[in-house]
Design a protein around this motif. Sequence first.
Motif, PDB file in Angstrom:
ATOM      1  N   LYS A  98       0.860  -1.177   0.000  1.00 59.12           N
ATOM      2  CA  LYS A  98       0.000   0.000   0.000  1.00 59.12           C
ATOM      3  C   LYS A  98       0.905   1.238   0.000  1.00 59.12           C
ATOM      4  CE  LYS A  98      -3.930  -2.096   2.364  1.00 59.12           C
ATOM      5  NZ  LYS A  98      -4.826  -2.053   3.548  1.00 59.12           N
ATOM      6  N   GLU A  99       0.324   2.393  -0.291  1.00 56.98           N
ATOM      7  CA  GLU A  99       1.115   3.612  -0.370  1.00 56.98           C
ATOM      8  C   GLU A  99       1.854   3.847   0.938  1.00 56.98           C
ATOM      9  OE1 GLU A  99       2.730   6.647  -2.551  1.00 56.98           O
ATOM     10  OE2 GLU A  99       1.272   5.169  -3.252  1.00 56.98           O
ATOM     11  N   ASP A 100       3.187   3.965   0.813  1.00 56.56           N
ATOM     12  CA  ASP A 100       4.077   4.263   1.939  1.00 56.56           C
ATOM     13  C   ASP A 100       4.005   3.189   3.026  1.00 56.56           C
ATOM     14  OD1 ASP A 100       6.095   5.839   3.080  1.00 56.56           O
ATOM     15  OD2 ASP A 100       4.678   6.975   4.307  1.00 56.56           O
ATOM     16  N   GLU A 101       3.845   1.904   2.602  1.00 54.27           N
ATOM     17  CA  GLU A 101       3.805   0.801   3.559  1.00 54.27           C
ATOM     18  C   GLU A 101       4.717  -0.325   3.075  1.00 54.27           C
ATOM     19  OE1 GLU A 101       2.565   0.709   6.472  1.00 54.27           O
ATOM     20  OE2 GLU A 101       1.309   2.520   6.441  1.00 54.27           O
ATOM     21  N   ASN A 102       5.011  -1.264   3.996  1.00 60.75           N
ATOM     22  CA  ASN A 102       5.811  -2.446   3.662  1.00 60.75           C
ATOM     23  C   ASN A 102       4.980  -3.431   2.834  1.00 60.75           C
ATOM     24  OD1 ASN A 102       7.742  -1.289   5.263  1.00 60.75           O
ATOM     25  ND2 ASN A 102       7.452  -2.680   6.991  1.00 60.75           N
ATOM     26  N   PRO A 103       5.654  -4.310   2.069  1.00 54.42           N
ATOM     27  CA  PRO A 103       4.900  -5.270   1.229  1.00 54.42           C
ATOM     28  C   PRO A 103       4.207  -6.374   2.045  1.00 54.42           C
ATOM     29  CG  PRO A 103       7.267  -5.682   1.082  1.00 54.42           C
ATOM     30  CD  PRO A 103       7.113  -4.402   1.857  1.00 54.42           C
ATOM     31  N   ASN A 104       3.133  -6.866   1.487  1.00 58.31           N
ATOM     32  CA  ASN A 104       2.392  -7.978   2.081  1.00 58.31           C
ATOM     33  C   ASN A 104       2.836  -9.260   1.370  1.00 58.31           C
ATOM     34  OD1 ASN A 104       0.552  -9.927   2.888  1.00 58.31           O
ATOM     35  ND2 ASN A 104      -1.212  -8.532   2.795  1.00 58.31           N
ATOM     36  N   THR A 105       3.844  -9.935   1.922  1.00 60.11           N
ATOM     37  CA  THR A 105       4.395 -11.119   1.243  1.00 60.11           C
ATOM     38  C   THR A 105       3.451 -12.321   1.312  1.00 60.11           C
ATOM     39  OG1 THR A 105       5.662 -11.599   3.256  1.00 60.11           O
ATOM     40  CG2 THR A 105       6.799 -10.422   1.487  1.00 60.11           C
ATOM     41  N   ASP A 106       2.586 -12.356   2.286  1.00 59.12           N
ATOM     42  CA  ASP A 106       1.591 -13.444   2.320  1.00 59.12           C
ATOM     43  C   ASP A 106       0.718 -13.391   1.078  1.00 59.12           C
ATOM     44  OD1 ASP A 106       2.540 -14.387   4.717  1.00 59.12           O
ATOM     45  OD2 ASP A 106       1.054 -13.307   5.924  1.00 59.12           O
ATOM     46  N   SER A 107       0.337 -12.189   0.718  1.00 60.91           N
ATOM     47  CA  SER A 107      -0.475 -12.041  -0.488  1.00 60.91           C
ATOM     48  C   SER A 107       0.326 -12.430  -1.726  1.00 60.91           C
ATOM     49  CB  SER A 107      -0.943 -10.581  -0.600  1.00 60.91           C
ATOM     50  OG  SER A 107      -1.715 -10.397  -1.753  1.00 60.91           O
ATOM     51  N   LEU A 108       1.624 -12.097  -1.716  1.00 55.40           N
ATOM     52  CA  LEU A 108       2.484 -12.482  -2.835  1.00 55.40           C
ATOM     53  C   LEU A 108       2.543 -14.005  -2.963  1.00 55.40           C
ATOM     54  CD1 LEU A 108       4.703 -11.990  -4.989  1.00 55.40           C
ATOM     55  CD2 LEU A 108       6.367 -11.931  -3.103  1.00 55.40           C
ATOM     56  N   LEU A 109       2.779 -14.682  -1.870  1.00 59.19           N
ATOM     57  CA  LEU A 109       2.877 -16.143  -1.907  1.00 59.19           C
ATOM     58  C   LEU A 109       1.571 -16.782  -2.360  1.00 59.19           C
ATOM     59  CD1 LEU A 109       4.916 -16.764   1.375  1.00 59.19           C
ATOM     60  CD2 LEU A 109       5.736 -16.881  -0.991  1.00 59.19           C
ATOM     61  N   ASN A 110       0.480 -16.211  -1.928  1.00 55.52           N
ATOM     62  CA  ASN A 110      -0.825 -16.752  -2.338  1.00 55.52           C
ATOM     63  C   ASN A 110      -1.009 -16.615  -3.838  1.00 55.52           C
ATOM     64  OD1 ASN A 110      -3.615 -17.731  -1.628  1.00 55.52           O
ATOM     65  ND2 ASN A 110      -4.139 -15.712  -2.502  1.00 55.52           N
TER      66      ASN A 110
END
Length: 762
Positions: free
Chosen positions: A54-66
């Motif tokens: 999200k804007e100015d936030e860290n990545p969501n790697t769980d969503s990436l793996l999914n």
Amino acid sequence: MKFDECIKRVDRYLRSTDTQPRFVNIQNMIDLGRIKQHFHVGLNEFIEIESYCKEDENPNTDSLLNDLYHKQGVVFITGLTSFFMLCGEIELKRQLSQLIHFTTTNCHIVVLCYQCEKYLVTEDVRLERIIYNVDGEESFKPSLVFCPPEIPHIFNGTIIEGINRVANAVETINDDILYIRTRKHKSSYPHSLYHITEQNGAFEVLCTLDPSTNQLDINYGTTEQWTDALIDVSKHASWATLFTEIFSSFPNLELTATNWKVFDDKTKWLYFIALKIFGAKNNWCLNSAAPKATSVNSLIRCLFRSILSLDWNETDFWTKYAERKALLLSFGNPESEVLDYCAMVKSKGKYALYYLTDSTKAEQVLIFETLDTYAFDFSQEEVIGILKEIYPDLYDYLRPYRFKNDLLHSYFQTYKYEKVINKVFPEFENLVEEQAEKREYNLILPPRTEKIESIDKTDTHLYFIDAMGVEYLGFIMEKCRQKDLFADVTVCRCELPSITSCNKEFVEVFANAGAVLVPDKNGIKTLDEIKHHGQDDYDYRITMLPIHLIRELEIIEGILDKIKIKLANGVCRRVVMISDHGASRLSVISNRENKWEMATKGEHSGRCCPKNEINELPICATEENGFWVLANYDRFKGSRKANVEVHGGATLEEVTIPIIEITYRTLEIEIEMLTPEIIFNIMKKNAEIRLFSKTKLTNLSVSIAEKDYDAETSDGHVFLIKLLDLRKTGDYSVDVYTNNNKVATGLKFTANKEGLKENKLL
């Protein structure tokens, strides 16, 4: 391995049935760009880690793996390692471990790692086959500078909008420093593998952009002010260049102070900042106030208080005093700061008098208050000397008018001084009592009616000024000199009682002769209304200080200003100022009700009462026009007390009035000292000087060492002045008057005794 070997291995992997992810580590962004370009073909999908932020936030790697679990084909992941270097080695290895052990049957995954060789080391030799380390020179790892989003763009670095775009910037921008506009703080990434610093606001950025900012304190401005300043300074590269554009006289900032009143709030703040950084070396007041100031308002307060650190008897005190006064006039003398200063200056006790100015009403009032409190701690000469510096108009009021009569001269000089200091001296009151019986004014002063007829009324405007006594003559003559007006004064007396109804016969005389009456037959009553009605809290019951004199002098000068305009514009040839009567302040201060209970009640604040057959005329009163008129400071019973000043009686200040004929001075009068050095003999009384006037003059006189001398002339150009009482050798200064108008000042001559010069030579 070599770059080409890496390409071959990745190609073989993509053609194989093996779906375990591969990890390609590249050392520099050139090789990284080449490998992206090589594989960015066909249906190959490139996923940037930023797309899972999200804007100015860290990545969501769980969503990436999914998502990866459901992907088919070929997927290249970029930016992941560059981002998680922010989070530190442990988190970076954890994220890599998740992908290393990630399993899928439908998708070939290649993770493009950047400068991660030492983080891809594994003890499981079986995993070495999936890690490809490409040989190459390692690119310089940038430092990160975190800035709040509101910080404007500056031109000496690359700005990255949001923490989510860090990975892409690290892998594509070859800068030593990357400026990240983010709400994150350095503390959010305590284990970062990047060097992180913070510039938490525009102020810190300014400190980097122009190191002279380090002299300042962040509390000198608001967030908005520092942000605006950063925008301006970044455009000009430095504070100095910015100030040069805004303040054309920079670095002579004292010259720019005259524009303070037209500065907007932003410019005032920038002026304050300019002073904090560069000072004003050519201006003592600004240069001493600026280091102490912490805000724009504080600057003005420090300007006010700057003089309090000086000793009034320092040799340059009055020079610094004048500098400060002029500066505060430029800054507008804000009322709140004036009141604060007036409260502070009282700590000086009687010496507060030296630290006040006439620039504001509050200070003027405090001058009168200080004189009232400490009048007897100063000599009259000291007070007049101080007033010359701090309140020139009041000093001019106390200027002696040359009555050419010892009684009038000493009487009105004392009267004016006592009015100013709000005291009545016993010896002066004795003189008033003496004159109440002698009434010498009848011998000294001609009646006004006797002098009116001889006045030329052609092309004349009459200014009938109600209640303007001769006490103002010194002030009027000096103001006329300053305004290039020539005043011919006749001193006379009014009719008794000294009230308007008995003293306005001259109005009809002037009207019948065709003079213009200004504004009409009733004249100008402003002075009289102040004396009667105590306007603006001048009432004696509210304040016993003679602060009404402040307004009286303003009124008279305002009238003279209008007169000058008329004469200069040729509206008329002559203006005549006449008063119906004077007034007494000291009678009000004395506050005495006499012992006689009269059959008729006192009128006009008890200064007179109608004559009656029951009572006897008091010795201190005179009988005129059906009234008994008091000539001392008593008050007949039965009438209310005066509010400010009083008239109706027969004291000198009530009966002595001026006729002032004013014309515009068109000729330049030049006076020359013909005898710059004289030798005299005390016994022979032969000391004399001679003057020359280019313009023909009459009634010329001089003032030398506070003594007046009349001049003799046969042609109106060369004048002889006999100094019969000269006793001392030395250098003398001469002021020259014609008809009481000062036309020259400071002419010099040296006097030596006979034989003294020869003895010195021997």
